[in-house]
Design a protein around this motif. Structure first.
Motif, PDB file in Angstrom:
ATOM      1  N   ASN A 161       0.842  -1.199   0.000  1.00  0.00           N
ATOM      2  CA  ASN A 161       0.000   0.000   0.000  1.00  0.00           C
ATOM      3  C   ASN A 161       0.875   1.245   0.000  1.00  0.00           C
ATOM      4  OD1 ASN A 161      -2.829  -0.914   0.267  1.00  0.00           O
ATOM      5  ND2 ASN A 161      -2.100  -1.839   2.169  1.00  0.00           N
ATOM      6  N   LYS A 162       0.477   2.222  -0.785  1.00  0.00           N
ATOM      7  CA  LYS A 162       1.155   3.524  -0.797  1.00  0.00           C
ATOM      8  C   LYS A 162       0.072   4.605  -0.821  1.00  0.00           C
ATOM      9  CE  LYS A 162       5.293   1.892  -3.239  1.00  0.00           C
ATOM     10  NZ  LYS A 162       4.902   0.469  -3.263  1.00  0.00           N
ATOM     11  N   ILE A 163       0.054   5.444   0.225  1.00  0.00           N
ATOM     12  CA  ILE A 163      -1.020   6.426   0.381  1.00  0.00           C
ATOM     13  C   ILE A 163      -0.427   7.794   0.709  1.00  0.00           C
ATOM     14  CG2 ILE A 163      -3.028   7.067   1.782  1.00  0.00           C
ATOM     15  CD1 ILE A 163      -3.662   4.123   2.060  1.00  0.00           C
ATOM     16  N   LEU A 164      -0.933   8.807   0.017  1.00  0.00           N
ATOM     17  CA  LEU A 164      -0.482  10.184   0.195  1.00  0.00           C
ATOM     18  C   LEU A 164      -1.667  11.021   0.681  1.00  0.00           C
ATOM     19  CD1 LEU A 164       1.951  12.131  -0.293  1.00  0.00           C
ATOM     20  CD2 LEU A 164       1.026  12.492  -2.591  1.00  0.00           C
ATOM     21  N   VAL A 165      -1.435  11.833   1.712  1.00  0.00           N
ATOM     22  CA  VAL A 165      -2.511  12.639   2.301  1.00  0.00           C
ATOM     23  C   VAL A 165      -2.078  14.101   2.389  1.00  0.00           C
ATOM     24  CG1 VAL A 165      -4.077  12.940   4.259  1.00  0.00           C
ATOM     25  CG2 VAL A 165      -3.206  10.656   3.711  1.00  0.00           C
ATOM     26  N   GLY A 166      -2.956  14.997   1.973  1.00  0.00           N
ATOM     27  CA  GLY A 166      -2.712  16.424   2.102  1.00  0.00           C
ATOM     28  C   GLY A 166      -3.839  17.085   2.869  1.00  0.00           C
ATOM     29  N   VAL A 167      -3.508  18.031   3.737  1.00  0.00           N
ATOM     30  CA  VAL A 167      -4.503  18.787   4.499  1.00  0.00           C
ATOM     31  C   VAL A 167      -4.399  20.259   4.112  1.00  0.00           C
ATOM     32  CG1 VAL A 167      -5.128  19.627   6.805  1.00  0.00           C
ATOM     33  CG2 VAL A 167      -4.633  17.213   6.457  1.00  0.00           C
ATOM     34  N   TYR A 168      -5.538  20.867   3.846  1.00  0.00           N
ATOM     35  CA  TYR A 168      -5.602  22.278   3.451  1.00  0.00           C
ATOM     36  C   TYR A 168      -6.564  22.997   4.382  1.00  0.00           C
ATOM     37  CZ  TYR A 168      -3.524  20.185  -0.674  1.00  0.00           C
ATOM     38  OH  TYR A 168      -2.700  19.475  -1.506  1.00  0.00           O
ATOM     39  N   GLY A 169      -6.055  24.000   5.079  1.00  0.00           N
ATOM     40  CA  GLY A 169      -6.886  24.735   6.014  1.00  0.00           C
ATOM     41  C   GLY A 169      -6.302  24.669   7.423  1.00  0.00           C
ATOM     42  N   PRO A 170      -7.068  25.214   8.379  1.00  0.00           N
ATOM     43  CA  PRO A 170      -8.411  25.770   8.209  1.00  0.00           C
ATOM     44  C   PRO A 170      -8.409  27.067   7.409  1.00  0.00           C
ATOM     45  CG  PRO A 170      -7.634  26.079  10.454  1.00  0.00           C
ATOM     46  CD  PRO A 170      -6.602  25.260   9.775  1.00  0.00           C
ATOM     47  N   LYS A 171      -9.435  27.212   6.592  1.00  0.00           N
ATOM     48  CA  LYS A 171      -9.601  28.418   5.788  1.00  0.00           C
ATOM     49  C   LYS A 171     -11.066  28.839   5.842  1.00  0.00           C
ATOM     50  CE  LYS A 171     -10.013  25.558   1.627  1.00  0.00           C
ATOM     51  NZ  LYS A 171      -9.416  25.212   0.325  1.00  0.00           N
ATOM     52  N   GLU A 172     -11.294  30.128   5.640  1.00  0.00           N
ATOM     53  CA  GLU A 172     -12.658  30.659   5.743  1.00  0.00           C
ATOM     54  C   GLU A 172     -13.546  30.050   4.674  1.00  0.00           C
ATOM     55  OE1 GLU A 172     -14.998  34.953   6.039  1.00  0.00           O
ATOM     56  OE2 GLU A 172     -12.816  34.876   5.807  1.00  0.00           O
ATOM     57  N   LEU A 173     -14.724  29.640   5.092  1.00  0.00           N
ATOM     58  CA  LEU A 173     -15.700  29.062   4.178  1.00  0.00           C
ATOM     59  C   LEU A 173     -16.779  30.110   3.932  1.00  0.00           C
ATOM     60  CD1 LEU A 173     -16.357  26.402   2.687  1.00  0.00           C
ATOM     61  CD2 LEU A 173     -17.687  25.703   4.675  1.00  0.00           C
ATOM     62  N   TYR A 174     -16.804  30.648   2.730  1.00  0.00           N
ATOM     63  CA  TYR A 174     -17.681  31.777   2.438  1.00  0.00           C
ATOM     64  C   TYR A 174     -19.131  31.360   2.197  1.00  0.00           C
ATOM     65  CZ  TYR A 174     -13.374  34.422   2.022  1.00  0.00           C
ATOM     66  OH  TYR A 174     -12.166  35.011   2.295  1.00  0.00           O
ATOM     67  N   SER A 175     -19.349  30.109   1.850  1.00  0.00           N
ATOM     68  CA  SER A 175     -20.706  29.645   1.591  1.00  0.00           C
ATOM     69  C   SER A 175     -21.499  29.528   2.890  1.00  0.00           C
ATOM     70  CB  SER A 175     -20.670  28.283   0.886  1.00  0.00           C
ATOM     71  OG  SER A 175     -21.962  27.726   0.815  1.00  0.00           O
TER      72      SER A 175
END
Length: 231
Positions: free
Chosen positions: A40-54
């Protein structure tokens, strides 16, 4: 009798496949992790926390955790059709539910935290590894958490209870049960079972799952200390 059982890949019943973990592998993400377990080879990216305008999707009392699990076309022997499918959508939801209890989402109102899990190569157990990798990547992004989440699968193969099922064992075994926990408290954040286990078998499987998760948690901590231990 179980102690003498040797699986097809040479492992005893209570042995996990060789694991490798690394964090901070993506420059363009706020946090990231890479995990190898067997093939198994798994890559994970996390983005945020960032403002959610919706306003429709944001929450005034905390962040929205959005997980996306994806298997790339060449991750399996027979080329997978690109894009999301029913299975990836289900696993995305399960991973999100498994790691949510560990995150202090209330610290980031009207925000989003996006977790992207890409399976580069699959050999059984990718949902558990996705949880482990997501937990590491969130920690790498310095998002406040109650604990890391550790996960592994247990199951029944040839009438024996085993830990960390390979792809072949997952497909041909009698039962498969992925489990995720918060090691400090032992709280179960995710449990799913496919197949049947008697009560004694279930109890034996849960003990193996806890042992496996605690071992994986040690690897997670060592991986974080390798990067942040000197600070």
């Amino acid at each position: 009798m179980n102690e003498q059982f040797i699986r097809k890949d040479g492992r005893p019943f209570n042995s996990l496949r060789n694991m490798k973990m690394e964090i901070g592998v993506l420059n363009n993400a706020d946090g990231s992790a890479y995990i190898e377990c067997g093939n198994n080879k798994i890559l994970v990216g996390v983005y945020g926390p960032k403002e959610l305008y919706s306003k429709k999707h944001s929450k005034p009392d905390g962040a929205v955790l959005r997980c996306k699990y994806n298997m790339i076309p060449f991750s399996v022997t027979e080329r997978k059709r690109p894009g999301p499918d029913r299975r990836s959508t289900e696993i995305s939801k399960l991973i999100s539910e498994a790691i949510t209890p560990a995150i202090f989402l209330e610290k980031y109102p009207r925000s989003s935290i996006d977790v992207s899990i890409e399976v580069l190569e699959a050999e059984g157990g990718t949902r558990c590894l996705g949880i482990v990798g997501a937990s590491l990547a969130l920690a790498d992004a310095e998002i406040p958490m109650k604990d890391l989440i550790s996960a592994c699968a247990v199951g029944k193969v040839d009438n024996h209870i085993v830990v960390d099922l390979s792809e072949e064992e997952d497909q041909t075994g009698q039962a498969d049960m992925p489990v995720a926990i918060m090691p400090r408290t032992g709280e179960i954040t995710f449990l799913q079972m496919d197949g049947n286990l008697s009560v004694p078998e279930f109890e034996e499987a849960m003990q193996l799952a806890y042992d496996g998760c605690y071992y994986i948690n040690q690897l997670q901590q060592q991986t974080l200390l390798k990067k942040y231990g000197g600070e």
